[in-house]
Design a protein around this motif. Structure first.
Motif, PDB file in Angstrom:
ATOM      1  N   PHE A  75       0.834  -1.193   0.000  1.00  0.00           N
ATOM      2  CA  PHE A  75       0.000   0.000   0.000  1.00  0.00           C
ATOM      3  C   PHE A  75       0.877   1.254   0.000  1.00  0.00           C
ATOM      4  CE2 PHE A  75      -2.945  -3.063   1.892  1.00  0.00           C
ATOM      5  CZ  PHE A  75      -4.170  -2.694   1.359  1.00  0.00           C
ATOM      6  N   PRO A  76       0.446   2.334  -0.646  1.00  0.00           N
ATOM      7  CA  PRO A  76       1.199   3.596  -0.574  1.00  0.00           C
ATOM      8  C   PRO A  76       1.408   4.060   0.863  1.00  0.00           C
ATOM      9  CG  PRO A  76      -0.480   3.736  -2.288  1.00  0.00           C
ATOM     10  CD  PRO A  76      -0.718   2.444  -1.542  1.00  0.00           C
ATOM     11  N   GLU A  77       0.427   3.803   1.725  1.00  0.00           N
ATOM     12  CA  GLU A  77       0.542   4.216   3.121  1.00  0.00           C
ATOM     13  C   GLU A  77       1.719   3.549   3.823  1.00  0.00           C
ATOM     14  OE1 GLU A  77      -3.817   4.716   2.048  1.00  0.00           O
ATOM     15  OE2 GLU A  77      -2.199   3.286   1.599  1.00  0.00           O
ATOM     16  N   VAL A  78       2.086   2.338   3.388  1.00  0.00           N
ATOM     17  CA  VAL A  78       3.227   1.644   3.985  1.00  0.00           C
ATOM     18  C   VAL A  78       4.517   2.375   3.654  1.00  0.00           C
ATOM     19  CG1 VAL A  78       4.573  -0.495   4.002  1.00  0.00           C
ATOM     20  CG2 VAL A  78       2.067  -0.594   3.995  1.00  0.00           C
ATOM     21  N   TYR A  79       4.653   2.801   2.414  1.00  0.00           N
ATOM     22  CA  TYR A  79       5.870   3.521   2.017  1.00  0.00           C
ATOM     23  C   TYR A  79       5.972   4.866   2.741  1.00  0.00           C
ATOM     24  CZ  TYR A  79       6.309  -0.002  -1.641  1.00  0.00           C
ATOM     25  OH  TYR A  79       6.437  -1.194  -2.313  1.00  0.00           O
ATOM     26  N   ASP A  80       4.846   5.530   2.913  1.00  0.00           N
ATOM     27  CA  ASP A  80       4.859   6.805   3.641  1.00  0.00           C
ATOM     28  C   ASP A  80       5.275   6.587   5.095  1.00  0.00           C
ATOM     29  OD1 ASP A  80       4.028   8.149   1.376  1.00  0.00           O
ATOM     30  OD2 ASP A  80       1.908   8.184   1.960  1.00  0.00           O
TER      31      ASP A  80
END
Length: 256
Positions: A75-80
């Motif tokens: 998920f993009p949230e993981v990278y953030d």
């Protein structure tokens, strides 16, 4: 195999304010009793974020190597959160990615979302994207720190503080083994630990984006993983094998 000292610790309740300090004690004891390199594999989930904070609080951020398995489908949230965590704690989390040629071949043969066709296809994807990179991450390590909890699933119910991974020849350290999810949530809240915003939307156990959904009240913690499969174990193979048992480990004879 390393020998870890026994203590009189018992399972903590969600309201116990001393629990973080006891985990810090476990981490320091593991560092003292397990010679060689320690590696902490994080997926940036709730438990792993709490452990990252407590490793830093224990003064072990330079003693422990931080690693994550970047499957390429997170998920993009993981990278953030990954970026925020490195910035917050002043550390670097090494990424271990799957072999590109192997993934390319798999996608050619079964399609980009072919893992939904069968459990065999899904496990092939998990092996290439997670298990093979994990072996590289753990190469040369003496101890492996994880965020496993016994309460995460029936398959993980036997999780103890110290286990011996017989195949890899290392000590597996699960400092939160006797915590509840609610306890981890409250500690994260009290300590100001950065957590994935997806948790607030019902995503409890977060893996690859195509393979993770939010759960509803009454469902088990891992019900949102590979939900189209009937296998109740809901595992990729990192910790629990096809027989529903913790893989390649035996619990050390210590009282914790």
């Amino acid at each position: 195999m390393a020998k870890v000292a026994a203590t009189d610790e018992t399972a903590q309740t969600a309201s116990d304010p001393s629990a973080p300090n006891r985990v810090i004690g476990r981490l320091r004891r593991a560092r003292a009793d397990v010679p060689g390199r320690l590696i902490f594999t994080t997926s940036f989930g709730l438990e792993d974020q709490v452990l990252t904070h407590l490793i830093a609080e224990a003064g072990l951020a330079r003693e422990v190597s931080f690693a994550t398995l970047d499957t390429g489908r997170l998920f993009p949230e993981v990278y953030d959160l990954w970026s925020e965590t490195e910035r917050r704690y002043g550390l670097s989390v090494s990424a271990f990615l799957p072999d590109a040629s192997s993934v390319e071949r798999m996608v050619r043969e079964q399609g980009i979302n072919g893992f939904k066709a069968s459990q065999e296809a899904r496990k092939r994807c998990c092996f290439l994207r997670k298990l093979a990179p994990l072996d590289r991450a753990l190469a040369g390590a003496a101890g492996w720190i994880t965020g496993l909890r016994a309460g995460q699933s029936e398959a993980r119910a036997a999780t103890g503080f110290i286990e011996h991974d017989l195949q890899r020849g290392l000590t597996k350290i699960n400092p939160l083994h006797d915590w509840s999810r609610e306890q981890a949530r409250l500690v994260a809240q009290d300590l100001g630990v950065p957590v994935n915003p997806l948790h607030a939307r019902g995503f409890v156990s977060i893996g690859c984006a195509p393979c993770t959904r939010a759960i509803v009240p009454g469902e088990s913690e891992r019900a949102g993983r590979w939900w189209w499969e009937q296998d109740a174990a809901k595992e990729c193979g990192l910790h629990v094998g096809d027989d529903g048992r913790l893989v390649r480990t035996r619990t050390a004879e210590v009282a914790l």
